[in-house]
Design a protein around this motif. Structure first.
Motif, PDB file in Angstrom:
ATOM      1  N   GLY A  38       0.822  -1.210   0.000  1.00 12.90           N
ATOM      2  CA  GLY A  38       0.000   0.000   0.000  1.00 12.90           C
ATOM      3  C   GLY A  38       0.849   1.249   0.000  1.00 12.90           C
ATOM      4  N   GLY A  39       1.915   1.236   0.792  1.00 14.67           N
ATOM      5  CA  GLY A  39       2.817   2.379   0.818  1.00 14.67           C
ATOM      6  C   GLY A  39       3.548   2.576  -0.492  1.00 14.67           C
ATOM      7  N   LEU A  40       4.017   1.482  -1.084  1.00 18.72           N
ATOM      8  CA  LEU A  40       4.762   1.580  -2.345  1.00 18.72           C
ATOM      9  C   LEU A  40       3.864   2.022  -3.494  1.00 18.72           C
ATOM     10  N   LEU A  41       2.654   1.462  -3.558  1.00 17.30           N
ATOM     11  CA  LEU A  41       1.756   1.787  -4.663  1.00 17.30           C
ATOM     12  C   LEU A  41       1.194   3.196  -4.565  1.00 17.30           C
ATOM     13  N   SER A  42       0.973   3.674  -3.357  1.00 16.91           N
ATOM     14  CA  SER A  42       0.466   5.043  -3.174  1.00 16.91           C
ATOM     15  C   SER A  42       1.592   6.042  -2.970  1.00 16.91           C
ATOM     16  N   TRP A  43       2.782   5.520  -2.698  1.00 24.28           N
ATOM     17  CA  TRP A  43       3.973   6.319  -2.398  1.00 24.28           C
ATOM     18  C   TRP A  43       3.693   7.309  -1.263  1.00 24.28           C
ATOM     19  N   SER A  44       3.099   6.767  -0.193  1.00 19.77           N
ATOM     20  CA  SER A  44       2.773   7.617   0.950  1.00 19.77           C
ATOM     21  C   SER A  44       2.716   6.776   2.211  1.00 19.77           C
ATOM     22  N   TRP A  45       2.993   7.412   3.358  1.00 17.59           N
ATOM     23  CA  TRP A  45       2.865   6.718   4.638  1.00 17.59           C
ATOM     24  C   TRP A  45       1.400   6.459   4.971  1.00 17.59           C
ATOM     25  N   TRP A  46       0.517   7.362   4.491  1.00 21.96           N
ATOM     26  CA  TRP A  46      -0.895   7.155   4.737  1.00 21.96           C
ATOM     27  C   TRP A  46      -1.390   5.894   4.017  1.00 21.96           C
ATOM     28  N   GLY A  47      -0.789   5.612   2.874  1.00 19.36           N
ATOM     29  CA  GLY A  47      -1.114   4.386   2.154  1.00 19.36           C
ATOM     30  C   GLY A  47      -0.717   3.154   2.938  1.00 19.36           C
ATOM     31  N   VAL A  48       0.357   3.244   3.714  1.00 15.96           N
ATOM     32  CA  VAL A  48       0.769   2.150   4.592  1.00 15.96           C
ATOM     33  C   VAL A  48      -0.313   1.905   5.648  1.00 15.96           C
ATOM     34  N   VAL A  49      -0.788   2.992   6.258  1.00 15.98           N
ATOM     35  CA  VAL A  49      -1.775   2.898   7.340  1.00 15.98           C
ATOM     36  C   VAL A  49      -3.093   2.323   6.829  1.00 15.98           C
ATOM     37  N   THR A  50      -3.602   2.861   5.712  1.00 11.56           N
ATOM     38  CA  THR A  50      -4.910   2.404   5.233  1.00 11.56           C
ATOM     39  C   THR A  50      -4.852   0.967   4.714  1.00 11.56           C
ATOM     40  N   ALA A  51      -3.765   0.596   4.061  1.00 10.44           N
ATOM     41  CA  ALA A  51      -3.641  -0.781   3.579  1.00 10.44           C
ATOM     42  C   ALA A  51      -3.503  -1.755   4.752  1.00 10.44           C
ATOM     43  N   PHE A  52      -2.778  -1.347   5.778  1.00 13.17           N
ATOM     44  CA  PHE A  52      -2.665  -2.188   6.973  1.00 13.17           C
ATOM     45  C   PHE A  52      -4.040  -2.423   7.582  1.00 13.17           C
ATOM     46  N   PHE A  53      -4.855  -1.359   7.614  1.00  8.85           N
ATOM     47  CA  PHE A  53      -6.183  -1.476   8.216  1.00  8.85           C
ATOM     48  C   PHE A  53      -7.109  -2.329   7.342  1.00  8.85           C
ATOM     49  N   TRP A  54      -7.265  -1.955   6.049  1.00  4.73           N
ATOM     50  CA  TRP A  54      -8.250  -2.602   5.195  1.00  4.73           C
ATOM     51  C   TRP A  54      -7.788  -3.967   4.677  1.00  4.73           C
ATOM     52  N   ALA A  55      -6.586  -4.015   4.124  1.00  2.00           N
ATOM     53  CA  ALA A  55      -6.107  -5.258   3.508  1.00  2.00           C
ATOM     54  C   ALA A  55      -5.431  -6.168   4.524  1.00  2.00           C
ATOM     55  N   GLY A  56      -5.172  -5.643   5.727  1.00  3.84           N
ATOM     56  CA  GLY A  56      -4.611  -6.441   6.800  1.00  3.84           C
ATOM     57  C   GLY A  56      -5.682  -6.835   7.798  1.00  3.84           C
ATOM     58  N   LEU A  57      -6.004  -5.937   8.717  1.00  2.00           N
ATOM     59  CA  LEU A  57      -6.904  -6.266   9.818  1.00  2.00           C
ATOM     60  C   LEU A  57      -8.326  -6.604   9.371  1.00  2.00           C
ATOM     61  N   VAL A  58      -8.936  -5.729   8.573  1.00  3.97           N
ATOM     62  CA  VAL A  58     -10.328  -5.951   8.175  1.00  3.97           C
ATOM     63  C   VAL A  58     -10.444  -7.188   7.298  1.00  3.97           C
ATOM     64  N   ARG A  59      -9.519  -7.368   6.384  1.00  2.00           N
ATOM     65  CA  ARG A  59      -9.539  -8.559   5.525  1.00  2.00           C
ATOM     66  C   ARG A  59      -9.436  -9.851   6.342  1.00  2.00           C
ATOM     67  N   ILE A  60      -8.557  -9.876   7.332  1.00  2.00           N
ATOM     68  CA  ILE A  60      -8.410 -11.059   8.186  1.00  2.00           C
ATOM     69  C   ILE A  60      -9.699 -11.320   8.956  1.00  2.00           C
ATOM     70  N   ALA A  61     -10.288 -10.276   9.520  1.00  4.24           N
ATOM     71  CA  ALA A  61     -11.519 -10.451  10.291  1.00  4.24           C
ATOM     72  C   ALA A  61     -12.662 -10.920   9.417  1.00  4.24           C
ATOM     73  N   PHE A  62     -12.773 -10.350   8.219  1.00  2.00           N
ATOM     74  CA  PHE A  62     -13.847 -10.760   7.312  1.00  2.00           C
ATOM     75  C   PHE A  62     -13.694 -12.223   6.925  1.00  2.00           C
ATOM     76  N   LEU A  63     -12.480 -12.636   6.627  1.00  2.00           N
ATOM     77  CA  LEU A  63     -12.210 -14.038   6.300  1.00  2.00           C
ATOM     78  C   LEU A  63     -12.505 -14.944   7.488  1.00  2.00           C
ATOM     79  N   HIS A  64     -12.137 -14.498   8.695  1.00  5.41           N
ATOM     80  CA  HIS A  64     -12.463 -15.269   9.894  1.00  5.41           C
ATOM     81  C   HIS A  64     -13.951 -15.602   9.930  1.00  5.41           C
TER      82      HIS A  64
END
Length: 305
Positions: A188-214
């Motif tokens: 997320g950080g590399l594709l958006s080239w921003s630290w905010w992209g790191v945060v949002t990808a961690f939240f959506w593609a990390g935490l939320v994705r894991i919980a939804f799959l659970h």
């Protein structure tokens, strides 16, 4: 006359306080992220990068569970090449539902005692009254994972315990969890080239994705043993629940699976979408999977309820 050896116990050990703390963290933190996801989307939404990464990691980890943990490691629905075997174990680990040996031992125990005493996550263990079934739903969906008892892998998964590659993947379960959260954030950080992209990808593609799959996976344990169609005879109350078929990659054709557990395809009737079976077919065509146990018409006919 030689006496028959007593079977190994169902439970190998009880989790300690530290292990319970780690377990609850990895179950509850993603769940908390899922709860706050709706107001966050309403307030400022997610980016297309977040959505694409969440979808990609969801598919990868879900297939790791459905094709790898479940149909291959638990039920032996096909044979896999060594590289595929290791990749499937790692992919399943990245779903953060437990290490490969723990997951397989628990699920084989579920089949051995399906909807009877000894089943680790049946919704029918407390009775049939509305209150009992409500309690059973919670237990089957996620409550059972907060227990301290751990299924005995030496009894239910001795083949995995004896496999050096799988012991290695199992030992580094913490690493696959870390990658499951860190890789989306980094991308997320590399594709958006921003630290905010790191945060949002961690939240959506990390935490939320894991919980939804659970919760999609856990719904197969809970919903698919309570409601749905039962076109095939089985020893338990497993049912087909079509609304979950696509999200679960075919796992919610649960009655079909319990009627013929080693079959590589769960959606065996016309119109039953089974993404996992299609993936196994692709592996077979590539030569990565062999001896695939596809459904046979005569066996299906014999199992019709």
């Amino acid at each position: 006359m030689t006496s028959r050896a007593a079977p190994k116990p169902l439970i190998s050990h009880r989790r300690g306080t530290g292990e319970m703390l780690v377990l609850k963290t990895f179950l509850l933190v993603p769940f908390a992220a899922l709860l706050v996801a709706v107001p966050l989307v309403w307030g400022w939404g997610m980016t297309w990068i977040d959505l694409a990464l969440a979808a990609a990691f969801y598919v990868f980890a879900t297939l790791g569970v459905t094709v790898g943990y479940h149909r291959y490691f638990t039920h032996g629905a096909f044979k896999a090449s060594r590289p595929l075997r290791v990749v499937l174990a790692i992919a399943g680990s990245m779903a953060v539902q437990g290490s490969v040996i723990f997951w397989v031992a628990s699920h084989r125990r579920h089949h051995a005692f399906a909807d009877r005493e000894g089943d680790p996550h049946s919704p029918w263990l407390f009775g049939t009254s509305p209150a009992a079934l409500l309690r059973g739903f919670w237990h089957a969906h996620m409550g059972w994972m907060f227990g301290r008892e751990v299924t005995n892998a030496d009894r239910f998964a001795p083949d995995l315990v004896a496999d050096g590659d799988l012991r290695w993947v199992n030992r580094y379960f913490w690493l696959w969890i870390t990658l499951s959260l860190a890789l989306p954030a980094a991308l997320g950080g590399l594709l958006s080239w921003s630290w905010w992209g790191v945060v949002t990808a961690f939240f959506w593609a990390g935490l939320v994705r894991i919980a939804f799959l659970h919760h999609v996976s856990w719904s197969v344990n809970s919903i698919c043993h309570l409601i749905g169609e039962r076109p095939f005879a089985s020893r338990d109350k497993a049912a087909n629940f079509w609304p979950l078929a696509l999200l679960s990659m075919g796992e919610s054709w649960h009655n079909s699976h319990h009627a013929d557990p080693t079959c590589a395809r769960h959606g065996v009737l016309r119109g039953q979408v089974d993404v996992s079976a299609r993936v196994i077919r692709t592996f077979e065509q590539l030569g990565w999977a062999t001896d695939v146990r596809w459904p046979r018409a005569e066996r299906l006919a014999a199992k019709r309820a």
